[in-house]
Write a protein that holds these residues in place. Structure first.
Motif: not given
Length: 300
Positions: A20-24, A230-238, A240-252
């Motif tokens: 789901l994070a990569f989909f985001a 759409y930009l606030i919810v899907f572009g920034s909150l979902l 960007f949060t998914a991006f940060v979550w993935l950075l903490a768990r796999m290579p940049a």
């Protein structure tokens, strides 16, 4: 009878979250370029950018503080201010403005040069990477792709100044991303992201007021409100949060692969949903930029 190992519930949940994070970051971030175009068709660009990031930043920052994260110190707020100026104000202000004149698909391709510009900063200015033949070739390939996009040709040509503004913004984002490695920032990445977006959004709104975009206050239609939401919810909150979550768990470098997926999504959406023209020159320039980004991320 052969026994087939099954994932336990924790592993299955982690796998679903990763998908789901990569989909985001692949799909949702790619769709934001069309949403920005819709927003700036009816709203002043600096106001639209400021409203997006200030609202998203307030929500994310308040949520992390509610969860118990410690507030930034005075020195950390100073670093967050520099980060916000470079990565949100100087990047997204020009990008929102440029989308009034440049197709959203092309904007996404120019924004995808972030890894190329970051590599140049690391090699030539900060001396953090060596100039290897493969990386040099990939960098040149990327700039050739940009040149193909910008050189006037035929009936369809791009507005040069807005395109240069996008590239300048990408440079400030790259500089900010490199400098943040040595900045004194909060340990919590989501808190850092929320605070930086909040400050960046406030600065953009201040610039909007200074340039007279709020006199009179912009009339927000239902269509513009939908694009902003759409930009606030899907572009920034979902996303960007998914991006940060993935950075903490796999290579940049694996997470950064969104840089050559987002433009494909954005170009396709612009063509099928907004009627944006795609010429052979745009396709050629896009292909060269994406190949360059792919090679750079692969080598990194």
């Amino acid at each position: 009878m052969v026994s087939i190992p099954l994932l336990d519930s924790a592993e299955r949940s982690q796998k679903i979250r990763t998908i789901l994070a990569f989909f985001a970051i692949y799909i949702l971030w790619g769709t934001t370029f069309l949403a920005i175009r819709v927003a700036v068709e009816e709203l002043p660009p600096l106001f639209a950018a400021g409203a997006r990031f200030f609202t998203a930043g307030i929500v994310l920052y308040a949520f992390m503080r509610f969860k118990g994260e410690t507030a930034p110190t005075a020195k950390q707020w100073r670093s967050l201010g520099i980060m916000a100026l470079l990565m949100f104000v100087a990047e997204y202000g020009p990008l929102f403005w440029a989308e009034k004149y440049v197709p959203s698909g092309v904007v996404s391709v120019l924004a995808a040069t972030l890894p190329i510009i970051t590599l140049i900063l690391e090699m030539l200015i900060l001396r953090q990477q060596r100039m290897r033949p493969m990386l040099a070739t990939a960098t040149i390939l990327g700039f050739v792709g940009v040149a193909v996009l910008l050189i006037p040709g035929g009936k369809q040509h791009l507005a040069l100044v807005p395109c240069l503004a996008i590239l300048a913004g990408a440079t400030t984002w790259s500089l900010g991303s490199v400098l943040t490695r040595s900045m004194n920032l909060p340990a919590s990445r989501p808190l850092t992201a929320g605070a930086a977006m909040m400050l960046g959004g406030a600065m953009l709104l201040a610039l909007s007021a200074g340039f007279g975009e709020m006199h009179p206050f912009p009339h927000i239609t239902l269509r513009a409100a939908g694009a902003l939401l759409y930009l606030i919810v899907f572009g920034s909150l979902l996303a960007f949060t998914a991006f940060v979550w993935l950075l903490a768990r796999m290579p940049a470098t694996r997470v950064a692969s969104h840089a050559y997926v987002n433009p494909i999504v954005a170009v396709a959406l612009g063509y099928f949903m907004a009627g944006e023209v795609i010429t052979a020159r745009i396709l050629a320039g896009t292909a060269l930029v994406l190949i360059s980004v792919f090679l750079i991320l692969r080598r990194s």
